[in-house]
Design a protein around this motif. Sequence first.
Motif, mmCIF file in Angstrom:
data_model
loop_
_atom_site.group_PDB
_atom_site.id
_atom_site.type_symbol
_atom_site.label_atom_id
_atom_site.label_comp_id
_atom_site.label_asym_id
_atom_site.label_seq_id
_atom_site.Cartn_x
_atom_site.Cartn_y
_atom_site.Cartn_z
ATOM 1 N N LYS A 1 0.834 -1.207 0.000
ATOM 2 C CA LYS A 1 0.000 0.000 0.000
ATOM 3 C C LYS A 1 0.868 1.256 0.000
ATOM 4 O O LYS A 1 0.570 2.233 -0.699
ATOM 5 C CB LYS A 1 -0.930 -0.002 1.212
ATOM 6 N N LYS A 2 1.968 1.203 0.766
ATOM 7 C CA LYS A 2 2.877 2.354 0.808
ATOM 8 C C LYS A 2 3.491 2.611 -0.565
ATOM 9 O O LYS A 2 3.587 3.751 -1.014
ATOM 10 C CB LYS A 2 3.983 2.083 1.837
ATOM 11 N N TRP A 3 3.881 1.530 -1.246
ATOM 12 C CA TRP A 3 4.490 1.695 -2.574
ATOM 13 C C TRP A 3 3.466 2.182 -3.579
ATOM 14 O O TRP A 3 3.782 3.007 -4.443
ATOM 15 C CB TRP A 3 5.101 0.368 -3.030
ATOM 16 N N ALA A 4 2.224 1.698 -3.479
ATOM 17 C CA ALA A 4 1.173 2.112 -4.411
ATOM 18 C C ALA A 4 0.881 3.609 -4.301
ATOM 19 O O ALA A 4 0.416 4.229 -5.264
ATOM 20 C CB ALA A 4 -0.096 1.304 -4.163
ATOM 21 N N ALA A 5 1.153 4.166 -3.130
ATOM 22 C CA ALA A 5 0.915 5.600 -2.919
ATOM 23 C C ALA A 5 2.144 6.445 -3.230
ATOM 24 O O ALA A 5 2.098 7.675 -3.103
ATOM 25 C CB ALA A 5 0.480 5.840 -1.468
ATOM 26 N N SER A 6 3.219 5.786 -3.638
ATOM 27 C CA SER A 6 4.479 6.502 -3.835
ATOM 28 C C SER A 6 4.583 7.132 -5.224
ATOM 29 O O SER A 6 3.872 6.772 -6.164
ATOM 30 C CB SER A 6 5.664 5.547 -3.629
ATOM 31 N N ARG A 7 5.518 8.040 -5.344
ATOM 32 C CA ARG A 7 5.785 8.691 -6.626
ATOM 33 C C ARG A 7 6.393 7.688 -7.604
ATOM 34 O O ARG A 7 6.147 7.771 -8.821
ATOM 35 C CB ARG A 7 6.742 9.872 -6.410
ATOM 36 N N ASP A 8 7.164 6.723 -7.107
ATOM 37 C CA ASP A 8 7.781 5.720 -7.976
ATOM 38 C C ASP A 8 6.719 4.932 -8.743
ATOM 39 O O ASP A 8 6.854 4.702 -9.954
ATOM 40 C CB ASP A 8 8.641 4.754 -7.149
ATOM 41 N N TYR A 9 5.674 4.508 -8.035
ATOM 42 C CA TYR A 9 4.608 3.746 -8.679
ATOM 43 C C TYR A 9 3.881 4.599 -9.721
ATOM 44 O O TYR A 9 3.605 4.141 -10.834
ATOM 45 C CB TYR A 9 3.618 3.243 -7.632
ATOM 46 N N GLN A 10 3.607 5.845 -9.375
ATOM 47 C CA GLN A 10 2.885 6.712 -10.301
ATOM 48 C C GLN A 10 3.699 6.977 -11.563
ATOM 49 O O GLN A 10 3.161 7.034 -12.665
ATOM 50 C CB GLN A 10 2.526 8.037 -9.613
ATOM 51 N N ARG A 11 5.015 7.116 -11.399
ATOM 52 C CA ARG A 11 5.874 7.342 -12.560
ATOM 53 C C ARG A 11 5.841 6.137 -13.500
ATOM 54 O O ARG A 11 5.821 6.291 -14.720
ATOM 55 C CB ARG A 11 7.315 7.632 -12.110
ATOM 56 N N MET B 1 3.348 4.011 -13.822
ATOM 57 C CA MET B 1 2.038 4.012 -14.460
ATOM 58 C C MET B 1 1.939 5.088 -15.548
ATOM 59 O O MET B 1 1.164 4.950 -16.499
ATOM 60 C CB MET B 1 0.942 4.228 -13.417
ATOM 61 N N ASP B 2 2.731 6.140 -15.412
ATOM 62 C CA ASP B 2 2.754 7.207 -16.420
ATOM 63 C C ASP B 2 3.701 6.879 -17.575
ATOM 64 O O ASP B 2 3.836 7.680 -18.513
ATOM 65 C CB ASP B 2 3.182 8.532 -15.783
ATOM 66 N N GLY B 3 4.367 5.715 -17.495
ATOM 67 C CA GLY B 3 5.253 5.302 -18.584
ATOM 68 C C GLY B 3 6.701 5.673 -18.402
ATOM 69 O O GLY B 3 7.514 5.490 -19.326
ATOM 70 N N HIS B 4 7.071 6.195 -17.238
ATOM 71 C CA HIS B 4 8.455 6.590 -16.977
ATOM 72 C C HIS B 4 9.105 5.533 -16.068
ATOM 73 O O HIS B 4 8.879 5.510 -14.862
ATOM 74 C CB HIS B 4 8.499 7.963 -16.310
ATOM 75 N N TYR B 5 9.903 4.671 -16.658
ATOM 76 C CA TYR B 5 10.534 3.590 -15.893
ATOM 77 C C TYR B 5 11.806 3.149 -16.607
ATOM 78 O O TYR B 5 11.974 3.375 -17.816
ATOM 79 C CB TYR B 5 9.574 2.407 -15.749
ATOM 80 N N PRO B 6 12.752 2.531 -15.873
ATOM 81 C CA PRO B 6 13.978 2.034 -16.512
ATOM 82 C C PRO B 6 13.675 0.881 -17.465
ATOM 83 O O PRO B 6 12.781 0.068 -17.211
ATOM 84 C CB PRO B 6 14.835 1.560 -15.327
ATOM 85 N N ARG B 7 14.413 0.818 -18.558
ATOM 86 C CA ARG B 7 14.248 -0.231 -19.565
ATOM 87 C C ARG B 7 15.320 -1.306 -19.418
ATOM 88 O O ARG B 7 16.418 -1.040 -18.922
ATOM 89 C CB ARG B 7 14.354 0.367 -20.965
ATOM 90 N N ARG B 8 15.000 -2.510 -19.905
ATOM 91 C CA ARG B 8 15.956 -3.612 -19.831
ATOM 92 C C ARG B 8 17.207 -3.328 -20.651
ATOM 93 O O ARG B 8 18.290 -3.835 -20.343
ATOM 94 C CB ARG B 8 15.304 -4.909 -20.309
ATOM 95 N N THR B 9 17.075 -2.531 -21.693
ATOM 96 C CA THR B 9 18.231 -2.195 -22.523
ATOM 97 C C THR B 9 19.274 -1.391 -21.747
ATOM 98 O O THR B 9 20.430 -1.304 -22.166
ATOM 99 C CB THR B 9 17.785 -1.388 -23.750
ATOM 100 N N GLU B 10 18.867 -0.807 -20.607
ATOM 101 C CA GLU B 10 19.780 0.004 -19.802
ATOM 102 C C GLU B 10 20.405 -0.792 -18.665
ATOM 103 O O GLU B 10 21.273 -0.272 -17.947
ATOM 104 C CB GLU B 10 19.025 1.203 -19.211
#
Length: 375
Positions: A266-276, A278-287
């Motif tokens: 629940k804490k992670w679901a409320a975090s900025r990391d989770y929202q980012r 869901m917005d499509g901003h995340y590290p890729r496997r190519t990196e």
Amino acid sequence: MTESSHENVPSRQRKRFPGISSRAYEHPADRSALVALRKLSGFDTVFKALSGLLPERSLRLLFLSDSVRVSDAQFAHLNTMLRDACYLLDLEKVPAMYVTQDPRPNAMCIGLDEPIIVVTTGLVELLDEEEMRAVVGHEVGHALSGHSVYRTILLFLTSLALKIAWIPLGNVAIMAIVTALREWFRKSELSADRAGLLVGQDLQASMRGLMKIAGGNHLHEMNVDAFLQQAEEYEAGGDLRDSVLKILNVLPRSHPFTTVRAAELKKWAASRDYQRIMDGHYPRRTEDKDTSVSDSFRESASHYAETVRTSKDPLMKLVGDIAGGAGDLGGKLRDKFTGAAASSGSGSGGTKGSGTADGNGSGPAGETGDGQGES
């Protein structure tokens, strides 16, 4: 994997994460260990060489011969969930999945060369569709992170420890490794819970699933808020004796306690990391190949420092006090271990109703002298 391989995906629209790296959802402690292992030259070769010693082939044959393999013809709804989860997390090869007869609700992802997912009949019968979707996503998250390799090693070492228990010091050495692996694996479970949420995209379903694992199929008798309150009480309650007992209780476990998992998710679901994410901003496997081991360890250390700083657990608060150079350490240790501060209401100087000895000022009669107000 092509979109055509997911013709039976559910109608409910959920976001997909093309090329997502498992680093996006991994717990900091889990991530730092995995980044280091991935950077270790020859690591994969060594463990593949070990495959002859590990019981992987035996396990595969066992599930193939004595369990039901999920497919379009068998447990089709689970097969749809599995393919959907792989599609959403962009896992190219869909792992084999088996349902095995066991009344205990459980699931696991094992294997060195190729991961396989196993769920018990107890779990399938316990959870509804959305709850099960989160579990399948959880296991696919394990596969994407490469956790199956270490889980297989953990199973092997645990079995080995039992076989060599009679050898002086042999069991001690193996159990030391097993204990370290279990601590890592408990963190990896928190990572996989996050992957399950990314697949299911339904926090309430994830919460319900964890509650059912803890209390069975009696949702009408349970409440999410009350369940999360248990986690709060577990963390904050008691004195140092309880903190030590918590450590002893969790050491033999491969999974964190369910209330703790629910609170962490629940804490992670409320975090900025989770929202980012869901917005499509995340590290890729190519990196992944460019990921810094030192940066990952710094992030892990920062996470633990923050955990100690914000924790309500008596032992963690004491660690924070020591790190902060708190005064009257001997008195704090004595009071926390004996519960004297809570039972007598005396100040740290030993006089009821007096101010603190470290200069925090006087308080009303009956309050604890160190100003913490512990109960």
